[in-house]
Design an enzyme around this catalytic site. Structure first.
Site: not given
Ligand SMILES: [Zn+2]
Length: 455
Positions: A290, A324-325, A352, A422
């Site tokens: 990610d 993006e996060e 993604d 994450h």
């Molecule tokens: Zn992502």
């Protein structure tokens, strides 16, 4: 008349078969090249080993921008440029601490602050907890039961969903909106069971967002094993206390960049097709799945066109989006500039979802355009891409798809993604070279078809 019509339709269908044959040969070329000479895996190894985790605003994110620019040039883009984006700069600070305090027994557990959360006071927060499964339960307890306590959202992933993104979609709201909902009833902090599909000891971070009309309280995630442990303590003793200490903060916004590499179209250069992923990642892990995978696959799309000697009819852009996060500022900026320049995007493809074995594409577009793409489905079946039913695309491209540009998401096997998502476990060794390459070739193939036949 009937005979003439028959001959005409035979002629057209022969043309179509001829075109499909040419297309299938080109697609095979992409897959052969990707599976034998791909640079994607090496690129990912380089990104992860030289940069690692790269949260927006960090020195690592700045390094990743330089790395992506260089990788796009090496892939053979006609031109590569950086697009300015102001991004939030949130920093985690010292390692977070959490302790379950049951009488004289103390047990430290794995914890991490949620992205964009505020800190606790320097001495930390110690309070009793209220465990809830969902917002209805929270509401029914109300201020009387919640005021002065720490709300503990213990909502496990629903294991019965085959597509694990559906389980994430359901549980994710407690991470994003849970803190402000808890603050509504006077909670002093909010902790959430990690968004992981398995039982493990990794706290999984991710963004949360404050409701500006409610007080801001610190928000953190604890590992799934710790959530089970805490829940069992609370069943035996509802007066168990919890200690949380974190020093994260939001600093001034920083100037960063989207990285864009382009191959100009030969006959319709004004029509643009995007292949994208996001360059930023959480710093708890290395951001391999990610979304390092999506970035290197998008860059590989450019390289596959170059190596195959295909000058596309329409313009192709690979984009490594920033932020993006925790803000989506890169996607928003790209859409804003595209609109200001009156650019004509005909399709946006995003990867993604972890870079695992590709199963198909999510198609977010009008039924007519969807129909057109589905006519090509047969060309992908030999490569195992059977799943074309969803409309899931990608977050970075969403600011443009919301305005009606067709959005396409690479659909992959989702079974392992949320073990890593994450968390510190999102490392390079979790990525399969072959799966990564299959995904890159799939993206190149679909982009080739759109570039040759329009959409
Ligand atoms: Zn992502």
């Amino acid at each position: 008349m009937i005979k003439r019509f028959f001959l005409l339709s035979l002629f057209i269908s022969t043309l179509r078969v001829g075109a499909q044959e040419k297309d299938s040969v080109t697609i095979k070329t992409f897959f052969n090249e990707a599976l034998t000479n791909s640079v994607a895996y090496r690129n990912l190894e380089q990104l992860i080993s030289t940069v690692g985790g790269r949260l927006s605003g960090s020195p690592e994110a700045a390094k990743a921008v330089e790395w992506a620019k260089d990788a796009m040039k090496k892939a053979g883009a006609d031109s590569v440029w950086l697009q300015e984006v102001w991004v939030p700069h949130w920093v985690r600070g010292e390692k977070e601490q959490a302790t379950i305090i049951n009488g004289s027994t103390k047990k430290d557990i794995p914890v991490c602050a949620l992205g964009m959360s505020i800190a606790t006071p320097p001495e930390g927060i110690t309070a009793e907890l209220i465990e809830v499964k969902n917002f209805d339960e929270l509401k029914s307890l109300g201020e009387e039961k919640i005021k002065g306590k720490i709300v503990f959202y213990n909502h496990p992933f629903d294991q019965t969903f085959i597509n694990t993104f559906e389980a994430y979609g359901e549980a994710g709201k407690y991470r994003w909106a849970g803190p402000s909902e808890a603050a509504r009833y006077g909670a002093v902090a909010s902790i959430v069971r990690s968004m992981s599909i398995d039982m493990d000891d990794f706290p999984h971070t991710g963004s949360m967002g404050y409701n500006d009309s409610l007080p801001k309280i610190p928000a953190a995630a604890i590992s799934t094993n710790a959530a089970e442990l805490l829940s069992s303590h609370l069943k035996r003793n509802p007066h168990v206390k919890f200690f949380l200490k974190q020093s994260c903060q939001t600093l001034d916004s920083m100037l960063s960049y989207n990285v864009i590499g382009e191959i100009k179209g030969s006959t319709h250069p004004e029509e643009i097709i995007v292949a994208g992923g996001h360059l930023d990642s959480w710093e708890t892990g290395k951001g391999a799945t990610d979304d390092g995978t999506g970035v290197v696959q998008s860059i590989e799309v450019l390289r596959l066109f170059k190596v195959a000697g295909i000058k596309p009819d329409r313009t192709i852009r690979a984009i490594a989006f920033m932020n993006e996060e925790n803000g989506l500022k890169g996607g928003k900026k790209y859409a804003e500039v595209a609109e200001r320049k009156n650019e004509n995007h005909i399709a946006l493809v995003e990867s993604d979802a972890g870079g695992f074995t590709p199963h198909g594409f999510g198609l977010n577009m009008t039924p007519e355009k969807r129909e057109k793409i589905l006519q090509w489905k047969n060309l992908f079946l030999p490569y195992g891409l059977w799943n074309w039913d969803s409309d899931g695309d990608g977050a970075d491209i969403s600011p443009l798809t919301k305005k009606g540009v067709p959005g396409i998401g690479l659909v992959v096997d989702s079974q392992r993604y949320f073990n890593l998502h994450h968390a510190a476990s999102d490392t390079f060794d979790k990525v399969s070279r072959r799966e990564l390459e299959l995904g890159a070739a799939s993206m190149a193939a679909l982009i080739y078809l759109i570039s040759a036949h329009g959409l």
